[in-house]
Motif scaffolding. Structure first.
Motif, mmCIF file in Angstrom:
data_model
loop_
_atom_site.group_PDB
_atom_site.id
_atom_site.type_symbol
_atom_site.label_atom_id
_atom_site.label_comp_id
_atom_site.label_asym_id
_atom_site.label_seq_id
_atom_site.Cartn_x
_atom_site.Cartn_y
_atom_site.Cartn_z
ATOM 1 N N THR A 1 88.766 -19.748 28.766
ATOM 2 C CA THR A 1 89.040 -20.991 29.478
ATOM 3 C C THR A 1 88.320 -20.947 30.816
ATOM 4 O O THR A 1 87.849 -19.896 31.251
ATOM 5 C CB THR A 1 90.554 -21.194 29.716
ATOM 6 N N GLN A 2 88.252 -22.102 31.475
ATOM 7 C CA GLN A 2 87.624 -22.196 32.790
ATOM 8 C C GLN A 2 88.491 -23.064 33.692
ATOM 9 O O GLN A 2 89.008 -24.102 33.262
ATOM 10 C CB GLN A 2 86.225 -22.802 32.680
ATOM 11 N N VAL A 3 88.618 -22.636 34.932
ATOM 12 C CA VAL A 3 89.324 -23.417 35.942
ATOM 13 C C VAL A 3 88.280 -23.898 36.947
ATOM 14 O O VAL A 3 87.602 -23.080 37.583
ATOM 15 C CB VAL A 3 90.411 -22.590 36.662
ATOM 16 N N VAL A 4 88.145 -25.206 37.064
ATOM 17 C CA VAL A 4 87.158 -25.790 37.975
ATOM 18 C C VAL A 4 87.904 -26.422 39.141
ATOM 19 O O VAL A 4 88.727 -27.317 38.958
ATOM 20 C CB VAL A 4 86.308 -26.857 37.260
ATOM 21 N N SER A 5 87.621 -25.938 40.339
ATOM 22 C CA SER A 5 88.308 -26.433 41.533
ATOM 23 C C SER A 5 87.389 -26.329 42.738
ATOM 24 O O SER A 5 86.809 -25.270 43.009
ATOM 25 C CB SER A 5 89.587 -25.612 41.788
ATOM 26 N N GLY A 6 87.238 -27.457 43.453
ATOM 27 C CA GLY A 6 86.407 -27.442 44.653
ATOM 28 C C GLY A 6 84.970 -27.073 44.398
ATOM 29 O O GLY A 6 84.318 -26.465 45.252
ATOM 30 N N GLY A 7 84.468 -27.378 43.223
ATOM 31 C CA GLY A 7 83.083 -27.057 42.914
ATOM 32 C C GLY A 7 82.883 -25.652 42.372
ATOM 33 O O GLY A 7 81.776 -25.293 41.954
ATOM 34 N N ASP A 8 83.928 -24.846 42.384
ATOM 35 C CA ASP A 8 83.846 -23.483 41.868
ATOM 36 C C ASP A 8 84.434 -23.417 40.460
ATOM 37 O O ASP A 8 85.407 -24.107 40.144
ATOM 38 C CB ASP A 8 84.597 -22.507 42.776
ATOM 39 N N THR A 9 83.863 -22.572 39.635
ATOM 40 C CA THR A 9 84.357 -22.368 38.279
ATOM 41 C C THR A 9 84.809 -20.928 38.108
ATOM 42 O O THR A 9 84.032 -20.002 38.366
ATOM 43 C CB THR A 9 83.272 -22.688 37.231
ATOM 44 N N MET A 10 86.049 -20.754 37.711
ATOM 45 C CA MET A 10 86.586 -19.414 37.505
ATOM 46 C C MET A 10 86.961 -19.243 36.033
ATOM 47 O O MET A 10 87.822 -19.950 35.521
ATOM 48 C CB MET A 10 87.824 -19.170 38.381
ATOM 49 N N PRO A 11 86.301 -18.292 35.356
ATOM 50 C CA PRO A 11 86.665 -18.053 33.959
ATOM 51 C C PRO A 11 87.962 -17.259 33.860
ATOM 52 O O PRO A 11 88.183 -16.312 34.625
ATOM 53 C CB PRO A 11 85.475 -17.244 33.430
ATOM 54 N N ILE A 12 88.824 -17.656 32.958
ATOM 55 C CA ILE A 12 90.052 -16.913 32.676
ATOM 56 C C ILE A 12 90.139 -16.774 31.158
ATOM 57 O O ILE A 12 90.173 -17.777 30.445
ATOM 58 C CB ILE A 12 91.302 -17.633 33.206
ATOM 59 N N ASP A 13 90.156 -15.542 30.696
ATOM 60 C CA ASP A 13 90.204 -15.284 29.266
ATOM 61 C C ASP A 13 91.587 -14.771 28.875
ATOM 62 O O ASP A 13 92.223 -14.008 29.610
ATOM 63 C CB ASP A 13 89.149 -14.246 28.871
ATOM 64 N N TYR A 14 92.040 -15.176 27.708
ATOM 65 C CA TYR A 14 93.343 -14.767 27.195
ATOM 66 C C TYR A 14 93.146 -14.012 25.880
ATOM 67 O O TYR A 14 92.556 -14.555 24.938
ATOM 68 C CB TYR A 14 94.232 -15.991 26.947
ATOM 69 N N ARG A 15 93.647 -12.789 25.841
ATOM 70 C CA ARG A 15 93.611 -12.046 24.581
ATOM 71 C C ARG A 15 94.922 -12.307 23.846
ATOM 72 O O ARG A 15 96.000 -12.189 24.430
ATOM 73 C CB ARG A 15 93.430 -10.546 24.821
ATOM 74 N N VAL A 16 94.826 -12.658 22.591
ATOM 75 C CA VAL A 16 96.001 -13.030 21.807
ATOM 76 C C VAL A 16 96.028 -12.237 20.510
ATOM 77 O O VAL A 16 94.997 -11.733 20.039
ATOM 78 C CB VAL A 16 96.002 -14.540 21.493
ATOM 79 N N HIS A 17 97.205 -12.106 19.939
ATOM 80 C CA HIS A 17 97.294 -11.491 18.619
ATOM 81 C C HIS A 17 98.304 -12.257 17.783
ATOM 82 O O HIS A 17 99.202 -12.922 18.305
ATOM 83 C CB HIS A 17 97.643 -9.996 18.707
ATOM 84 N N LYS A 18 98.144 -12.164 16.478
ATOM 85 C CA LYS A 18 98.992 -12.908 15.565
ATOM 86 C C LYS A 18 100.267 -12.135 15.268
ATOM 87 O O LYS A 18 100.231 -10.944 14.943
ATOM 88 C CB LYS A 18 98.245 -13.207 14.266
ATOM 89 N N THR A 19 101.391 -12.821 15.399
ATOM 90 C CA THR A 19 102.692 -12.240 15.088
ATOM 91 C C THR A 19 103.362 -13.089 14.017
ATOM 92 O O THR A 19 102.828 -14.120 13.605
ATOM 93 C CB THR A 19 103.590 -12.198 16.336
ATOM 94 N N ASP A 20 104.544 -12.681 13.601
ATOM 95 C CA ASP A 20 105.283 -13.478 12.625
ATOM 96 C C ASP A 20 105.666 -14.844 13.199
ATOM 97 O O ASP A 20 105.939 -15.788 12.445
ATOM 98 C CB ASP A 20 106.551 -12.731 12.196
ATOM 99 N N ALA A 21 105.694 -14.935 14.539
ATOM 100 C CA ALA A 21 106.044 -16.195 15.206
ATOM 101 C C ALA A 21 104.812 -16.964 15.663
ATOM 102 O O ALA A 21 104.906 -17.889 16.458
ATOM 103 C CB ALA A 21 106.960 -15.920 16.395
ATOM 104 N N GLY A 22 103.636 -16.575 15.171
ATOM 105 C CA GLY A 22 102.408 -17.250 15.570
ATOM 106 C C GLY A 22 101.608 -16.426 16.571
ATOM 107 O O GLY A 22 101.920 -15.269 16.851
ATOM 108 N N TRP A 23 100.569 -17.028 17.130
ATOM 109 C CA TRP A 23 99.715 -16.339 18.093
ATOM 110 C C TRP A 23 100.429 -16.195 19.433
ATOM 111 O O TRP A 23 101.075 -17.134 19.903
ATOM 112 C CB TRP A 23 98.414 -17.112 18.290
ATOM 113 N N LYS A 24 100.288 -15.008 20.059
ATOM 114 C CA LYS A 24 100.929 -14.733 21.339
ATOM 115 C C LYS A 24 99.917 -14.109 22.301
ATOM 116 O O LYS A 24 99.071 -13.307 21.903
ATOM 117 C CB LYS A 24 102.111 -13.775 21.174
#
Length: 205
Positions: free
Chosen positions: A139-162
Motif C-alpha cells: 500500500t502507499q500513503v500519500v500526504s503533503g506530496g510525499d509517498t510512504m510505502p507500507i507493506d502488510y505481510r498476511v497469512h491464511k488462517t481458518d478465519a481468512g487472511w490475517k
C-alpha cells in the motif's frame, strides 16, 4: 411504495458464500477493507479526528486487531528457542502485552496521517495461486506530496487472511522487535521481557 421483491433465502446464502470465498482468496481486499474501515471510523469520530490518542487506540482495537494474527507475530519476535521454553501463561502474557504495544504504535502512526488530505493507494496485486498461504500486500500513503510505502505481510488462517507483519520505513516490525527482545531475553529471560513490555505499555498508556 416500491413493490416487495421476494428473494429466495438459498440465493442470498449462495451469494454470501461466493463473496466470502472471493474475499478469502484476495488478501489485498482484506487489507484495503481494514485500512479504509479504520480511517473512516477516525474521520467520523470528532474526538479521534482531532488526534485524541486514546480514541484512535480504541478504534484500532475495534477495527484493526480483529484482522491480525499478533499471536504469530509475538512468536516470531520472541524467537523459536525462547518461545519453545515459555509456559502457556508466559506466552499469553507476552501476547497480551506485545499486542497492546503494537496497537498503540499503529495508532500513533495513524495520528500522524489522519488528515483529510491523506490518500491511501493500493497498487494492483498479482493473482495468487490457490495453494498460497502467505503474501505481501503493498500500500502507499500519500500526504503533503510525499509517498510512504507500507507493506502488510498476511497469512491464511481458518478465519481468512490475517495481518502479522508490517513494513514501515523499510523495516519489518518482526525483525525490529526481535532484535530488541533478544537483548531483554539475554538480561532477564522470558519474565524479564514480560516486565519490560508491561513497563513500556504503562509508560505509554
Amino acid at each position: 411504495m416500491k413493490p416487495y421483491v421476494w428473494i429466495p433465502v438459498a440465493l442470498v446464502v449462495a451469494a454470501s458464500h461466493v463473496q466470502a470465498q472471493q474475499n478469502e482468496s484476495r488478501p489485498d481486499r482484506m487489507v484495503r477493507a481494514t485500512i479504509d474501515g479504520v480511517m473512516a471510523a477516525i474521520h467520523n469520530d470528532p474526538v479521534a479526528a482531532k488526534g485524541d490518542a486514546d480514541r484512535i487506540y480504541r478504534i484500532v482495537q475495534q477495527k484493526f486487531l480483529p484482522n491480525t494474527d499478533f499471536m504469530l507475530t509475538t512468536q516470531y519476535a520472541v524467537g523459536k528457542e525462547a518461545w519453545a521454553k515459555a509456559t502457556q501463561a508466559q506466552r499469553d502474557a507476552l501476547f497480551r502485552q506485545f499486542q497492546t504495544l503494537l496497537a498503540r504504535t499503529y495508532a500513533t502512526q495513524l495520528m500522524q496521517i489522519r488528515g483529510q488530505q491523506t490518500q491511501f493507494k493500493y497498487p494492483p496485486m498479482a493473482a495468487l495461486p490457490s495453494s498460497a498461504t502467505d503474501a505481501v500486500v503493498r500500500t502507499q500513503v500519500v500526504s503533503g506530496g510525499d509517498t510512504m510505502p507500507i507493506d502488510y505481510r498476511v497469512h491464511k488462517t481458518d478465519a481468512g487472511w490475517k495481518i502479522y507483519d508490517i513494513n514501515m520505513m523499510g523495516a519489518w516490525m518482526i525483525v525490529v522487535y526481535r532484535q530488541q527482545f533478544a537483548g531483554q531475553l539475554a538480561k532477564g529471560g522470558i519474565d524479564g521481557l514480560i516486565k519490560y513490555l508491561v513497563a513500556h505499555n504503562e509508560a505509554n498508556a
